[in-house]
Write a protein that holds these residues in place. Sequence first.
Motif, PDB file in Angstrom:
ATOM      1  N   VAL A 168       0.695  -1.280   0.113  1.00 29.64           N
ATOM      2  CA  VAL A 168      -0.012   0.124   0.076  1.00 29.64           C
ATOM      3  C   VAL A 168       1.041   1.565   0.161  1.00 29.64           C
ATOM      4  CG1 VAL A 168      -1.777   1.498   0.735  1.00 29.64           C
ATOM      5  CG2 VAL A 168      -1.913  -1.127   1.249  1.00 29.64           C
ATOM      6  N   ASN A 169       0.757   1.597  -0.796  1.00 28.53           N
ATOM      7  CA  ASN A 169       1.876   3.792  -1.272  1.00 28.53           C
ATOM      8  C   ASN A 169       1.090   4.427   0.080  1.00 28.53           C
ATOM      9  OD1 ASN A 169       2.985   2.267  -3.308  1.00 28.53           O
ATOM     10  ND2 ASN A 169       1.462   2.971  -4.588  1.00 28.53           N
ATOM     11  N   ASP A 173      -5.095   6.669   2.168  1.00 27.87           N
ATOM     12  CA  ASP A 173      -6.074   6.547   1.348  1.00 27.87           C
ATOM     13  C   ASP A 173      -6.850   5.469   1.197  1.00 27.87           C
ATOM     14  OD1 ASP A 173      -6.319   6.265  -1.877  1.00 27.87           O
ATOM     15  OD2 ASP A 173      -4.448   7.213  -2.724  1.00 27.87           O
ATOM     16  N   GLU A 176      -7.108   4.141  -2.203  1.00 32.51           N
ATOM     17  CA  GLU A 176      -6.166   2.295  -2.309  1.00 32.51           C
ATOM     18  C   GLU A 176      -6.380   1.385  -1.956  1.00 32.51           C
ATOM     19  OE1 GLU A 176      -1.662   2.317  -2.799  1.00 32.51           O
ATOM     20  OE2 GLU A 176      -2.333   3.640  -1.899  1.00 32.51           O
ATOM     21  N   THR A 179      -8.841  -0.197  -2.620  1.00 30.88           N
ATOM     22  CA  THR A 179      -8.608  -1.452  -4.175  1.00 30.88           C
ATOM     23  C   THR A 179      -7.494  -2.611  -3.922  1.00 30.88           C
ATOM     24  OG1 THR A 179      -8.972   0.173  -5.695  1.00 30.88           O
ATOM     25  CG2 THR A 179      -7.376  -1.693  -6.542  1.00 30.88           C
ATOM     26  N   LYS A 180      -6.691  -2.848  -3.327  1.00 34.11           N
ATOM     27  CA  LYS A 180      -6.322  -3.656  -2.836  1.00 34.11           C
ATOM     28  C   LYS A 180      -6.187  -4.624  -2.299  1.00 34.11           C
ATOM     29  CE  LYS A 180      -2.509  -1.801  -4.725  1.00 34.11           C
ATOM     30  NZ  LYS A 180      -1.063  -0.863  -4.408  1.00 34.11           N
TER      31      LYS A 180
END
Length: 209
Positions: A168-169, A173, A176, A179-180
């Motif tokens: 996870v960047n 977020d 994100e 989605t991940k």
Amino acid sequence: MENLARQFYRDQKKVLDLIRKPSSRSGFDPAIHRLFGNDPKQGKMVRIGNRDYRYSSLAKNLVSFLPARWHEELDKTKGTWSGCANWWSGYPFIAWVEIRVGDDGTTGYLKLDAEVGPISGHRIRKGIIDAIKVAASAKGLERIQFPAGASDKGRLYSRFLRKNSIAVNDIDDTGEIETKFVQLIADFGPEFELVASVIPEFLRLGELR
């Protein structure tokens, strides 16, 4: 600009941490509510990707659930899973996803785990683990790996997924993380299906108590 903002955050993290309220879950909580609902009850069925899951609980940095196929097949056994009555959803299996934060406080990863729980009868518990191991080997699903001694007497909890995380960047977020999360559990669809496929074999192990 986005890269500059990330660098600023990393450089000034100690100062920012002093002025913002700490959060152990960051964007994880709202992502889970998007996927499972705002106030899900245990047993709620949800569709994530192209598969159904039954919600179990949300605690700290993780959410637990059962793939619907596991639930359906376990109910067909019509057994009482002695030792598991007060363990998660009361079944001999559970799966969960947790978020772990990196040292920089910005990045992290989601990790998917699945576990065979504290079934009282050693023969039953060993038979379940052995059945999964044999089926996984036959199908070449190398990401199902039990630790050494998983079926020994006295063992209560045995996780069995490997190579089971996704980066996870930005842990803040929500989009994100959502989605991940979907990507991670979708990727393990073959492993989930394999476990469901061997559950009918548990009937050969005799009375489930």
